[in-house]
Design a protein around this motif. Structure first.
Motif, PDB file in Angstrom:
ATOM      1  N   TYR B  59      47.118  25.325  80.387  1.00  0.00           N
ATOM      2  CA  TYR B  59      46.930  25.363  81.836  1.00  0.00           C
ATOM      3  C   TYR B  59      47.843  24.354  82.526  1.00  0.00           C
ATOM      4  N   GLU B  60      47.864  23.131  81.977  1.00  0.00           N
ATOM      5  CA  GLU B  60      48.664  22.110  82.632  1.00  0.00           C
ATOM      6  C   GLU B  60      50.149  22.406  82.496  1.00  0.00           C
ATOM      7  N   LYS B  61      50.508  23.003  81.391  1.00  0.00           N
ATOM      8  CA  LYS B  61      51.891  23.395  81.217  1.00  0.00           C
ATOM      9  C   LYS B  61      52.252  24.500  82.211  1.00  0.00           C
ATOM     10  N   ALA B  62      51.354  25.439  82.369  1.00  0.00           N
ATOM     11  CA  ALA B  62      51.594  26.528  83.316  1.00  0.00           C
ATOM     12  C   ALA B  62      51.689  25.994  84.740  1.00  0.00           C
ATOM     13  N   CYS B  63      50.804  25.026  85.059  1.00  0.00           N
ATOM     14  CA  CYS B  63      50.800  24.462  86.405  1.00  0.00           C
ATOM     15  C   CYS B  63      52.069  23.691  86.706  1.00  0.00           C
ATOM     16  N   SER B  64      52.621  23.024  85.707  1.00  0.00           N
ATOM     17  CA  SER B  64      53.777  22.166  85.945  1.00  0.00           C
ATOM     18  C   SER B  64      54.990  22.985  86.380  1.00  0.00           C
ATOM     19  N   GLY B  65      54.931  24.302  86.177  1.00  0.00           N
ATOM     20  CA  GLY B  65      55.996  25.165  86.682  1.00  0.00           C
ATOM     21  C   GLY B  65      57.196  25.211  85.771  1.00  0.00           C
ATOM     22  N   SER B  66      57.319  24.230  84.895  1.00  0.00           N
ATOM     23  CA  SER B  66      58.519  24.175  84.060  1.00  0.00           C
ATOM     24  C   SER B  66      58.354  24.979  82.778  1.00  0.00           C
ATOM     25  N   PHE B  67      57.224  25.683  82.687  1.00  0.00           N
ATOM     26  CA  PHE B  67      56.934  26.382  81.449  1.00  0.00           C
ATOM     27  C   PHE B  67      57.815  27.619  81.296  1.00  0.00           C
ATOM     28  N   GLU B  68      58.632  27.591  80.277  1.00  0.00           N
ATOM     29  CA  GLU B  68      59.376  28.798  79.962  1.00  0.00           C
ATOM     30  C   GLU B  68      58.761  29.421  78.735  1.00  0.00           C
ATOM     31  N   LEU B  69      58.541  30.701  78.863  1.00  0.00           N
ATOM     32  CA  LEU B  69      57.820  31.367  77.789  1.00  0.00           C
ATOM     33  C   LEU B  69      58.793  31.692  76.660  1.00  0.00           C
ATOM     34  N   ASN B  70      58.863  30.780  75.679  1.00  0.00           N
ATOM     35  CA  ASN B  70      59.743  31.102  74.564  1.00  0.00           C
ATOM     36  C   ASN B  70      58.974  31.526  73.321  1.00  0.00           C
ATOM     37  N   CYS B  71      57.642  31.634  73.472  1.00  0.00           N
ATOM     38  CA  CYS B  71      56.855  32.227  72.403  1.00  0.00           C
ATOM     39  C   CYS B  71      55.627  32.870  73.023  1.00  0.00           C
ATOM     40  N   GLN B  72      54.858  33.569  72.216  1.00  0.00           N
ATOM     41  CA  GLN B  72      53.667  34.205  72.759  1.00  0.00           C
ATOM     42  C   GLN B  72      52.592  33.172  73.047  1.00  0.00           C
ATOM     43  N   ILE B  73      51.746  33.505  74.020  1.00  0.00           N
ATOM     44  CA  ILE B  73      50.631  32.616  74.348  1.00  0.00           C
ATOM     45  C   ILE B  73      49.814  32.334  73.101  1.00  0.00           C
ATOM     46  N   LYS B  74      49.601  33.399  72.337  1.00  0.00           N
ATOM     47  CA  LYS B  74      48.799  33.316  71.122  1.00  0.00           C
ATOM     48  C   LYS B  74      49.362  32.265  70.160  1.00  0.00           C
ATOM     49  N   THR B  75      50.681  32.338  69.958  1.00  0.00           N
ATOM     50  CA  THR B  75      51.327  31.400  69.035  1.00  0.00           C
ATOM     51  C   THR B  75      51.217  29.972  69.555  1.00  0.00           C
ATOM     52  N   PHE B  76      51.426  29.846  70.857  1.00  0.00           N
ATOM     53  CA  PHE B  76      51.378  28.508  71.453  1.00  0.00           C
ATOM     54  C   PHE B  76      49.992  27.900  71.275  1.00  0.00           C
ATOM     55  N   LEU B  77      48.959  28.662  71.662  1.00  0.00           N
ATOM     56  CA  LEU B  77      47.586  28.146  71.565  1.00  0.00           C
ATOM     57  C   LEU B  77      47.254  27.793  70.114  1.00  0.00           C
ATOM     58  N   TYR B  78      47.681  28.671  69.215  1.00  0.00           N
ATOM     59  CA  TYR B  78      47.381  28.450  67.811  1.00  0.00           C
ATOM     60  C   TYR B  78      48.023  27.148  67.331  1.00  0.00           C
ATOM     61  N   SER B  79      49.267  26.941  67.719  1.00  0.00           N
ATOM     62  CA  SER B  79      49.973  25.742  67.275  1.00  0.00           C
ATOM     63  C   SER B  79      49.321  24.483  67.831  1.00  0.00           C
ATOM     64  N   VAL B  80      48.963  24.537  69.121  1.00  0.00           N
ATOM     65  CA  VAL B  80      48.340  23.360  69.729  1.00  0.00           C
ATOM     66  C   VAL B  80      47.008  23.063  69.060  1.00  0.00           C
ATOM     67  N   ALA B  81      46.203  24.115  68.895  1.00  0.00           N
ATOM     68  CA  ALA B  81      44.867  23.913  68.317  1.00  0.00           C
ATOM     69  C   ALA B  81      44.976  23.355  66.909  1.00  0.00           C
ATOM     70  N   ARG B  82      45.939  23.864  66.157  1.00  0.00           N
ATOM     71  CA  ARG B  82      46.117  23.441  64.783  1.00  0.00           C
ATOM     72  C   ARG B  82      46.459  21.950  64.722  1.00  0.00           C
ATOM     73  N   ARG B  83      47.376  21.564  65.622  1.00  0.00           N
ATOM     74  CA  ARG B  83      47.819  20.168  65.691  1.00  0.00           C
ATOM     75  C   ARG B  83      46.643  19.254  66.085  1.00  0.00           C
ATOM     76  N   LEU B  84      45.916  19.688  67.129  1.00  0.00           N
ATOM     77  CA  LEU B  84      44.797  18.877  67.623  1.00  0.00           C
ATOM     78  C   LEU B  84      43.734  18.708  66.540  1.00  0.00           C
ATOM     79  N   TRP B  85      43.503  19.790  65.814  1.00  0.00           N
ATOM     80  CA  TRP B  85      42.446  19.742  64.804  1.00  0.00           C
ATOM     81  C   TRP B  85      42.848  18.849  63.644  1.00  0.00           C
ATOM     82  N   LEU B  86      44.110  18.940  63.224  1.00  0.00           N
ATOM     83  CA  LEU B  86      44.594  18.060  62.164  1.00  0.00           C
ATOM     84  C   LEU B  86      44.438  16.604  62.560  1.00  0.00           C
TER      85      LEU B  86
END
Lengths: 372, 191
Positions: B59-86
């Protein structure tokens, strides 16, 4: 220009609400006066921070709403670990704790049981049960009350085809801990009751049975057995395993009369009467009938069950600590496999909402409990 | 598989606080992330926490306006969640390697760092506001968060006119800024 007007001007300047002329004048002032410039810079940062804060806060609460909605619609489901995986998980997670706990428990168990036996407080007469006697209340309006009762009984007979004509004598409050119809209340409310019924906020009455009572802790588990009761997918509040900090604001919902009543106060002490560690002390206005009601903290987590009040001083009440709810259900699960699937909600979905919103969501799950 | 434009519309909706977009993203991704957490020593409550935090990062990335979609939302969320959980597992000393990572992951370290910075700021602001006490807290929230006008606030809080409310708001604001900036400067000074 005084400070208030100055700040007002700065805010309008940052938001770009100024007329071109005024804006030019302000920019000149900003150039000539370093203090004003500093204020603008600082306030811009502050506004940016507080806006981000606001955005994230509302986004968080909308996420919680979405989660609850989607769970209710069954579009997402909470996964549960089952069988072997669960045991492995629990073992991995708690093995160190278990080892330490086991050794400490072994040493202390004997000495504590000796101490408890020696120092256990005897039943104290200056504590009275908040148990509400419906008959005593009805004295004044006896005739009216009887009419109402007759009418209500007739309605019930018509509606539920109830064969018995039960006269309920004692009453209190209880609340759901599992949407399948499991309620927690005080043991003293339903002591010696053969029949128990619960009534919700909308006035619908359901028959219930007592599954478990613990008179020492004053906890009882009821289960609604009425066919007209519909299972609730998820409850908005959670049950806390720990006692909150002293001075934390708390509130309760209960049925000191036939309508649901809200009252609020604070946690006065983490122990109860005479240092009783089963309960905690509250500063709250409680009446007969509030007994068995849930005590919520500001996150909407149940931290206790309102049970008794002190006769000598006003506004002092005691609540049983919520962790004993878990104990009661553990016992119940061991006794009867039919109740294995009971799941006590651990987290509150109303966290971060203001009080009115919380109460609006919670009130449907707090019931009046009546026994004969 | 979603087309690029669909995903872009979803992100724009998310940034514009459109609840339906948020709900769609939530519905489509929650179960995957939940499976990730639950299969790696987590409970369903952990999954909910981690997923919602990942949503906030998005959400914050989307709000900042600078978000360029270079991968799918799914992949992005998965990567973030994985990192946070580790990260959380490491903090709790319950780290076990989360399976062989054959799954698609994009680098999200920068995003998470930025998120943690904002997280700290969020907490500072929350603490500062909670420190204010009533009626300041409600007053500030009404004006700066719910964006009510001074006239409305005066009526709601029982001030005789908007100027009185403004005076009171000014005093509260000064206190809030003082508390906030004390922590803010301390917090940033440490780094």
């Amino acid at each position: 220009m005084n400070d208030i007007k100055m700040l007002d001007a700065v805010e309008r300047y940052i938001r770009g609400e100024m007329e071109p002329g005024e804006r030019l004048q302000f920019e000149n002032l900003r150039k000539s006066n370093a203090e004003v410039d500093q204020l603008v810079v600082e306030h811009t940062l502050f506004l940016q921070q507080i806006n981000q804060f606001g955005q994230r806060k509302s986004f968080k609460s909308s996420l919680n709403d979405i989660h609850t909605d989607l769970t209710e619609q069954g579009k997402i489901e909470s996964m549960k670990l089952t069988g072997k995986a669960r045991i492995v998980y629990l073992w991995k997670r708690y093995k160190r704790v278990t080892a330490i706990a086991a050794s400490i428990a072994g040493i202390t168990a004997l000495s504590i049981s000796a101490l408890v036996w020696a120092f256990a407080p005897r039943q104290n007469s200056s504590l009275i049960d908040l148990n509400r006697k419906v008959e005593a209340v009805a004295d004044k309006q006896k005739t009216q009350g009887q009419e109402v009762r007759i009418l209500r009984d007739q309605l019930e007979i018509e509606k539920n085809k109830v064969k018995k004509n039960i006269q309920y004598k004692s009453g209190g409050t209880g609340f759901l801990v599992d949407g399948k119809g499991y309620l927690i209340t005080n043991a003293h409310i339903i002591r010696q009751s053969k029949n128990v019924a619960v009534i919700n906020n909308k006035g619908e009455q359901f028959d219930a049975v007592v599954l478990f009572t613990d008179n020492a802790k004053d906890i009882a588990i009821l289960k609604i057995i009425d066919k007209s009761y519909k299972t609730i997918a998820s409850l908005p509040y959670g049950i806390s395993k720990t006692v909150s900090d002293v001075a934390e604001p708390i509130y309760t919902l209960g049925y000191p009369r036939n309508d649901i009543v809200y009252s609020e106060g604070y946690l006065s002490a983490r122990t109860g009467f005479n240092g009783d560690t089963l309960s905690c002390q509250l500063g709250i206005a409680a009446n007969r009938g509030n007994s068995g009601g849930p005590v919520f903290n500001h996150n909407g987590e149940v931290i206790g069950i309102l049970s008794t009040k002190e006769t000598e001083s006003e506004g002092v009440a005691f609540a049983i600590q919520s962790k004993y709810i878990f104990d009661a259900f553990d016992y119940l699960r061991n006794q009867d496999t039919a109740h294995q699937s009971v799941k006590i909600p651990a987290r509150s979905a109303v966290r971060g909402m203001d009080k009115q919103q919380q109460v609006k969501k919670i009130q449907d799950y707090v019931f009046m409990v009546k026994g004969d | 598989m979603k087309s690029q434009t669909d995903e872009k519309a979803l992100l724009e909706g998310l940034a514009a606080n459109d609840k339906r977009s948020a709900e769609t993203i939530y519905k489509e991704n929650f179960n995957t992330i939940q499976a990730l957490i639950v299969n790696n020593n987590g409970s369903s409550d952990d999954a909910r926490d981690i997923f919602q935090e990942s949503m906030i990062v998005l959400y914050e990335k989307a709000c900042s306006g600078s978000f360029e979609l270079n991968c799918q939302i799914k992949t992005f969320l998965y990567s973030v969640a994985r990192r946070l959980w580790l990260k959380r597992l490491q903090q709790q000393n319950r780290f076990t390697s989360p399976g062989d990572s054959m799954e698609v992951v994009v680098p999200v370290e920068d995003d998470i760092e930025a998120h943690e910075q904002r997280d700290a700021e969020y907490e500072m602001m929350e603490n500062a506001i909670n420190h204010l006490g009533e009626p300041c807290k409600s007053l500030i929230e009404a004006y700066y968060l719910q964006k009510k006008s001074m006239q409305e606030i005066a009526a709601n809080f029982g001030y005789t006119n908007a100027d009185n409310a403004k005076n009171q708001k000014y005093k509260c604001l000064m206190r809030l800024k003082k508390i906030f900036f004390t922590h803010y400067k301390n917090g940033n000074g440490d780094e």
